[in-house]
Design a protein around this motif. Structure first.
Motif, PDB file in Angstrom:
ATOM      1  N   UNK A   1      56.804  33.865 -23.791  1.00 39.08           N
ATOM      2  CA  UNK A   1      57.213  32.892 -22.780  1.00 39.08           C
ATOM      3  C   UNK A   1      57.062  33.529 -21.397  1.00 39.08           C
ATOM      4  N   UNK A   2      56.226  32.901 -20.559  1.00 42.62           N
ATOM      5  CA  UNK A   2      55.955  33.419 -19.220  1.00 42.62           C
ATOM      6  C   UNK A   2      56.583  32.498 -18.176  1.00 42.62           C
ATOM      7  N   UNK A   3      57.352  33.082 -17.262  1.00 45.13           N
ATOM      8  CA  UNK A   3      57.969  32.331 -16.178  1.00 45.13           C
ATOM      9  C   UNK A   3      57.255  32.645 -14.868  1.00 45.13           C
ATOM     10  N   UNK A   4      56.837  31.606 -14.140  1.00 41.95           N
ATOM     11  CA  UNK A   4      56.220  31.766 -12.823  1.00 41.95           C
ATOM     12  C   UNK A   4      57.224  31.296 -11.772  1.00 41.95           C
ATOM     13  N   UNK A   5      57.644  32.220 -10.877  1.00 38.25           N
ATOM     14  CA  UNK A   5      58.669  31.892  -9.877  1.00 38.25           C
ATOM     15  C   UNK A   5      58.269  32.459  -8.509  1.00 38.25           C
ATOM     16  N   UNK A   6      57.294  31.831  -7.852  1.00 37.22           N
ATOM     17  CA  UNK A   6      56.811  32.343  -6.561  1.00 37.22           C
ATOM     18  C   UNK A   6      57.361  31.570  -5.361  1.00 37.22           C
ATOM     19  N   UNK A   7      57.184  32.164  -4.199  1.00 35.56           N
ATOM     20  CA  UNK A   7      57.378  31.476  -2.929  1.00 35.56           C
ATOM     21  C   UNK A   7      56.046  30.831  -2.557  1.00 35.56           C
ATOM     22  N   UNK A   8      56.019  30.086  -1.470  1.00 34.85           N
ATOM     23  CA  UNK A   8      54.764  29.557  -0.930  1.00 34.85           C
ATOM     24  C   UNK A   8      53.877  30.708  -0.467  1.00 34.85           C
ATOM     25  N   UNK A   9      52.597  30.447  -0.320  1.00 33.99           N
ATOM     26  CA  UNK A   9      51.680  31.358   0.353  1.00 33.99           C
ATOM     27  C   UNK A   9      51.451  30.748   1.737  1.00 33.99           C
ATOM     28  N   UNK A  10      52.110  31.288   2.730  1.00 38.24           N
ATOM     29  CA  UNK A  10      52.167  30.683   4.071  1.00 38.24           C
ATOM     30  C   UNK A  10      50.774  30.339   4.593  1.00 38.24           C
ATOM     31  N   UNK A  11      50.647  29.136   5.135  1.00 35.24           N
ATOM     32  CA  UNK A  11      49.401  28.625   5.717  1.00 35.24           C
ATOM     33  C   UNK A  11      48.285  28.461   4.689  1.00 35.24           C
ATOM     34  N   UNK A  12      48.652  28.436   3.410  1.00 35.23           N
ATOM     35  CA  UNK A  12      47.636  28.326   2.372  1.00 35.23           C
ATOM     36  C   UNK A  12      48.068  27.376   1.253  1.00 35.23           C
ATOM     37  N   UNK A  13      49.052  27.784   0.442  1.00 33.44           N
ATOM     38  CA  UNK A  13      49.484  26.994  -0.711  1.00 33.44           C
ATOM     39  C   UNK A  13      51.008  26.876  -0.752  1.00 33.44           C
ATOM     40  N   UNK A  14      51.488  25.729  -1.205  1.00 32.98           N
ATOM     41  CA  UNK A  14      52.919  25.582  -1.455  1.00 32.98           C
ATOM     42  C   UNK A  14      53.280  26.352  -2.719  1.00 32.98           C
TER      43      UNK A  14
ATOM     44  N   UNK B   1      42.286  32.610   2.307  1.00 33.93           N
ATOM     45  CA  UNK B   1      43.144  31.465   2.603  1.00 33.93           C
ATOM     46  C   UNK B   1      42.527  30.170   2.064  1.00 33.93           C
ATOM     47  N   UNK B   2      41.227  29.993   2.346  1.00 38.99           N
ATOM     48  CA  UNK B   2      40.550  28.744   1.987  1.00 38.99           C
ATOM     49  C   UNK B   2      40.453  28.542   0.477  1.00 38.99           C
ATOM     50  N   UNK B   3      40.246  29.628  -0.261  1.00 39.31           N
ATOM     51  CA  UNK B   3      40.026  29.517  -1.702  1.00 39.31           C
ATOM     52  C   UNK B   3      41.136  30.178  -2.515  1.00 39.31           C
ATOM     53  N   UNK B   4      42.337  30.187  -1.935  1.00 37.05           N
ATOM     54  CA  UNK B   4      43.464  30.835  -2.617  1.00 37.05           C
ATOM     55  C   UNK B   4      43.721  30.234  -3.988  1.00 37.05           C
ATOM     56  N   UNK B   5      43.568  28.927  -4.098  1.00 35.57           N
ATOM     57  CA  UNK B   5      43.790  28.241  -5.377  1.00 35.57           C
ATOM     58  C   UNK B   5      42.868  28.797  -6.463  1.00 35.57           C
ATOM     59  N   UNK B   6      41.591  28.924  -6.154  1.00 33.13           N
ATOM     60  CA  UNK B   6      40.614  29.454  -7.117  1.00 33.13           C
ATOM     61  C   UNK B   6      40.931  30.901  -7.483  1.00 33.13           C
ATOM     62  N   UNK B   7      41.233  31.711  -6.485  1.00 29.60           N
ATOM     63  CA  UNK B   7      41.492  33.123  -6.754  1.00 29.60           C
ATOM     64  C   UNK B   7      42.773  33.314  -7.583  1.00 29.60           C
ATOM     65  N   UNK B   8      43.780  32.482  -7.351  1.00 30.41           N
ATOM     66  CA  UNK B   8      44.998  32.583  -8.155  1.00 30.41           C
ATOM     67  C   UNK B   8      44.739  32.169  -9.601  1.00 30.41           C
ATOM     68  N   UNK B   9      43.869  31.189  -9.793  1.00 30.71           N
ATOM     69  CA  UNK B   9      43.494  30.809 -11.158  1.00 30.71           C
ATOM     70  C   UNK B   9      42.796  31.976 -11.852  1.00 30.71           C
ATOM     71  N   UNK B  10      41.906  32.645 -11.119  1.00 32.27           N
ATOM     72  CA  UNK B  10      41.231  33.827 -11.675  1.00 32.27           C
ATOM     73  C   UNK B  10      42.236  34.931 -11.999  1.00 32.27           C
ATOM     74  N   UNK B  11      43.213  35.121 -11.121  1.00 33.22           N
ATOM     75  CA  UNK B  11      44.240  36.142 -11.353  1.00 33.22           C
ATOM     76  C   UNK B  11      45.072  35.785 -12.581  1.00 33.22           C
ATOM     77  N   UNK B  12      45.352  34.488 -12.759  1.00 32.17           N
ATOM     78  CA  UNK B  12      46.065  34.058 -13.958  1.00 32.17           C
ATOM     79  C   UNK B  12      45.338  34.470 -15.224  1.00 32.17           C
TER      80      UNK B  12
END
Length: 369
Positions: A2-15, A351-362
């Motif tokens: 069971x994995x829990x994801x509990x982050x803050x926003x990435x300011x000026x990029x992602x909520x 900043x622009x592609x943070x969503x893609x890079x976070x998916x890759x990191x996942x």
């Protein structure tokens, strides 16, 4: 697992919600059956209401208010029964101003006071004020002015409630204050513990990022000292030594004095709302994160709060971020830190592609387990 994801926003990029979604996509890419639970977090800074609305059924209230330079804008706060949720950045935020217009000598928190005024008139008896991302260093006199307080100089001239005029305050007039704040419950949620003035105070720590020069910062600091002096002269509570009073350019301290507010830790507030402790206790791995891991991370921010609870229950914890200072992960007890900048070819691209890079990191995190 069971994995829990509990982050803050990435300011000026992602909520925080978008961060959770991107990491979840990556974690489930090659193992759709893995148990992933999202718990977007905040700590009282800007963006807190967006995260809060993920958990609570809040009703938006739109109205026209003054921005930090007294231009009319549309702003929003939220109501739930008799409780108002107000984010300072939505009326008095730095993001509302162009770069060349940012200077906290000339900005005011008046618009935030207008939101509070409207909420009380609509029946709110509980005001939850989230401080973060402000463009101001006015000690909260802008908020107070919108609620009927008036500030005069030694020649009895009415002062505009801006940072530059703090040093000129000689008299505080309360004859037109419309509400009895003893009958209201005002809670100020903040993510910093700076004092009102001094080298660790509002002006010296945050004035430069709000556009003030060194000379102006010194003047603003003297202004906050004068505000404290005049508050005491007029029978208000001393706010100088209250940790957190310097939040949002001293608006936190001003709220304590003028609105009888109570200061609370933003991360502690969100830990309670999200029931994070029980979620961490029942997880096998915790993932947290924010835009940048640095020295500020350990001072009441989301990542430090999540790390502390993970250590309490001996849970391995990983952080994801845009960038991180060397060595910070050791003091936080992090098993590993993943940086978007290690994948991106530029800061702009990160900043622009943070969503893609976070998916890759996942995906990378899952492959490392």
């Amino acid at each position: 697992m069971k994995i829990l994801i509990a982050p803050d926003k990435f300011k000026d990029s992602l909520s925080a919600i978008e961060v959770c979604n991107a990491l979840t996509r990556g974690l489930k890419k090659n193992n759709p059956s893995i148990n992933v639970l999202s718990c977007p977090m905040a700590d009282g800074g800007d963006g807190s209401l967006k995260t809060l609305n993920h958990y609570l059924n809040l009703k938006p209230q739109e109205l026209k208010v003054n921005d930090p330079l007294f231009n009319t804008i549309k702003s929003t706060y939220y109501l739930s029964q008799n409780t108002a949720y107000i984010e300072m950045s939505l009326a008095s935020g730095l993001v509302l101003l162009d770069e060349e217009d940012r200077n906290c000598m000339f900005t005011s928190s008046f618009g935030t006071g207008e939101l509070i005024n409207d909420a009380i008139k609509k029946g709110a008896t509980n005001i939850n004020l989230y401080l973060g991302g402000s463009a101001t260093n006015d000690g909260g006199i802008g908020i107070a002015s919108a609620l009927g307080f008036k500030f005069y100089d030694v020649s009895n001239n009415l002062l505009s409630p801006i940072g530059e005029n703090l040093i000129l305050i000689d008299r505080i007039d309360m004859s037109e204050v419309q509400f009895n704040f003893q009958e209201l419950k005002v809670k100020v949620v903040t993510d910093v513990n700076n004092l009102l003035y001094g080298k660790n105070g509002a002006a010296y720590i945050y004035g430069a990022q709000k556009g003030a020069s060194l000379i102006e910062i010194e003047s603003l600091d003297k202004g906050l000292i004068n505000l404290e002096s005049k508050l005491i002269e007029h029978g208000f509570k001393s706010i100088a030594k209250i940790p957190g009073a310097g939040a949002a350019g001293g608006a936190a301290g001003g709220a304590v004095a003028f609105l009888k507010a109570k200061l609370v830790s933003g991360i502690e507030e969100f830990i309670e709302i999200t029931q994070l402790e029980s979620l961490i206790r029942d997880s096998d791995l915790v993932i947290t994160g924010e835009g940048k891991l640095d020295s500020q991370t350990q001072k009441g921010k989301v990542v430090s709060g999540v790390c502390n609870l993970s250590k309490k229950y001996n849970k391995p914890i990983i952080a994801v971020c845009g960038d991180s200072d060397m060595g910070i992960y050791k003091s936080l007890g992090l098993k590993k830190v993943y940086n978007i900048l290690d994948k991106a070819n530029s800061i702009s691209n990160s900043f622009k592609k943070a969503d893609k890079y976070l998916t890759d990191i996942g995906k990378d995190i899952l492959n490392s387990l």
